[in-house]
Scaffold this motif. Sequence first.
Motif, PDB file in Angstrom:
ATOM      1  N   LEU A  16       0.837  -1.197   0.000  1.00 41.13           N
ATOM      2  CA  LEU A  16       0.000   0.000   0.000  1.00 41.13           C
ATOM      3  C   LEU A  16       0.875   1.251   0.000  1.00 41.13           C
ATOM      4  CD1 LEU A  16      -2.812   1.332   0.242  1.00 41.13           C
ATOM      5  CD2 LEU A  16      -2.590   1.125   2.730  1.00 41.13           C
ATOM      6  N   ALA A  17       1.896   1.260   0.832  1.00 42.38           N
ATOM      7  CA  ALA A  17       2.810   2.409   0.889  1.00 42.38           C
ATOM      8  C   ALA A  17       3.486   2.632  -0.458  1.00 42.38           C
ATOM      9  CB  ALA A  17       3.861   2.197   1.985  1.00 42.38           C
ATOM     10  N   ASP A  18       3.889   1.542  -1.106  1.00 35.50           N
ATOM     11  CA  ASP A  18       4.509   1.668  -2.428  1.00 35.50           C
ATOM     12  C   ASP A  18       3.540   2.280  -3.429  1.00 35.50           C
ATOM     13  OD1 ASP A  18       6.852   0.599  -1.487  1.00 35.50           O
ATOM     14  OD2 ASP A  18       6.580  -1.383  -2.383  1.00 35.50           O
ATOM     15  N   ARG A  19       2.294   1.840  -3.372  1.00 38.05           N
ATOM     16  CA  ARG A  19       1.285   2.342  -4.313  1.00 38.05           C
ATOM     17  C   ARG A  19       1.016   3.825  -4.099  1.00 38.05           C
ATOM     18  NH1 ARG A  19      -2.402  -1.404  -6.656  1.00 38.05           N
ATOM     19  NH2 ARG A  19      -3.511   0.466  -7.373  1.00 38.05           N
ATOM     20  N   LEU A  20       1.019   4.250  -2.844  1.00 35.71           N
ATOM     21  CA  LEU A  20       0.650   5.626  -2.510  1.00 35.71           C
ATOM     22  C   LEU A  20       1.843   6.566  -2.410  1.00 35.71           C
ATOM     23  CD1 LEU A  20      -2.019   4.938   0.269  1.00 35.71           C
ATOM     24  CD2 LEU A  20      -2.420   5.331  -2.169  1.00 35.71           C
ATOM     25  N   GLY A  21       3.053   6.005  -2.395  1.00 31.33           N
ATOM     26  CA  GLY A  21       4.237   6.827  -2.211  1.00 31.33           C
ATOM     27  C   GLY A  21       4.402   7.300  -0.779  1.00 31.33           C
ATOM     28  N   ASP A  22       3.853   6.533   0.181  1.00 27.68           N
ATOM     29  CA  ASP A  22       3.932   6.891   1.592  1.00 27.68           C
ATOM     30  C   ASP A  22       5.212   6.356   2.229  1.00 27.68           C
ATOM     31  OD1 ASP A  22       1.550   8.195   1.496  1.00 27.68           O
ATOM     32  OD2 ASP A  22       0.527   6.958   2.988  1.00 27.68           O
ATOM     33  N   GLU A  23       5.668   7.032   3.249  1.00 22.58           N
ATOM     34  CA  GLU A  23       6.814   6.600   4.049  1.00 22.58           C
ATOM     35  C   GLU A  23       6.307   5.784   5.235  1.00 22.58           C
ATOM     36  OE1 GLU A  23      10.090   5.652   5.444  1.00 22.58           O
ATOM     37  OE2 GLU A  23      10.365   7.164   3.863  1.00 22.58           O
ATOM     38  N   GLU A  24       6.915   4.625   5.496  1.00 22.54           N
ATOM     39  CA  GLU A  24       6.489   3.815   6.642  1.00 22.54           C
ATOM     40  C   GLU A  24       7.647   3.491   7.581  1.00 22.54           C
ATOM     41  OE1 GLU A  24       5.168  -0.143   5.932  1.00 22.54           O
ATOM     42  OE2 GLU A  24       6.482  -0.467   4.215  1.00 22.54           O
ATOM     43  N   THR A  25       8.714   4.253   7.504  1.00 18.71           N
ATOM     44  CA  THR A  25       9.903   4.003   8.311  1.00 18.71           C
ATOM     45  C   THR A  25       9.585   3.925   9.798  1.00 18.71           C
ATOM     46  OG1 THR A  25      11.268   5.169   6.694  1.00 18.71           O
ATOM     47  CG2 THR A  25      12.219   4.816   8.879  1.00 18.71           C
ATOM     48  N   HIS A  26       8.745   4.819  10.287  1.00 17.49           N
ATOM     49  CA  HIS A  26       8.479   4.901  11.726  1.00 17.49           C
ATOM     50  C   HIS A  26       7.598   3.760  12.243  1.00 17.49           C
ATOM     51  CE1 HIS A  26      10.431   8.763  11.954  1.00 17.49           C
ATOM     52  NE2 HIS A  26       9.654   9.254  11.005  1.00 17.49           N
TER      53      HIS A  26
END
Length: 231
Positions: free
Chosen positions: A156-166
């Motif tokens: 999902l993050a890849d699709r949306l360009g979101d950062e999920e590091t935290h």
Amino acid sequence: MSENKREEAVDSHATKDAAGVDVLARSDSKAGITLSDADVDYVGEVLEQKLAEGLSDHDIAVVQRQLGRFPRGMVAVGARCVCGNPLAVITRPLVEGRIPFPTTCYLTSLEAVKAVSRLEAAGAMVEYTRQVQEDEAMHAAYERSHAMYLEFRRQLADRLGDEETHILGVSAGGMPVRVKCLHALVGHALVMGKGVNPVGDEVLQAISSEFSPSVCRCSITVNESEGSGNE
């Protein structure tokens, strides 16, 4: 999505193909779990299907009534009642571009929330935690569920360009080692379908007389005209 594909993903725990070659695609180092290609493909197909449905103004209006607030970060309906109302939603990993949000599969149905809350109040989480810690098969299935949750959010993050590091390695509901929120696990089970989250599946069975996605007991109804004007 075909039933055969669902069964292949649910039943696929093998780590090697017939020739003994590793065919694993994703690994969650925290839990030591590696997903099979079939599991990764299944996660991708579920995500694609949910995102392809899109969000209507009516969906947003219903969820807003369910939560009592505007559903920030909602990108898709994850599960629906037979009447069409949302039961669980999919939330982006980074809300408003700055707030990490690990609960990707979020339970919204008032009827489900109430039924699950009664089960929690009765002390069910203690027994479910005992099962995932002491029963070998349940433990393995719960760890796999955790890994599939993370894979779902990664895609999902890849699709949306979101950062999920935290929130890397953090799923929901206490996975992979204990049970601390049945609502989160039921939300996951509803979004992914039967056979992915063992505790969520058991809870849905336990509350079936009060809530079931196949029987409409929705207390919230929203006219189509009410679903306009959401920003």
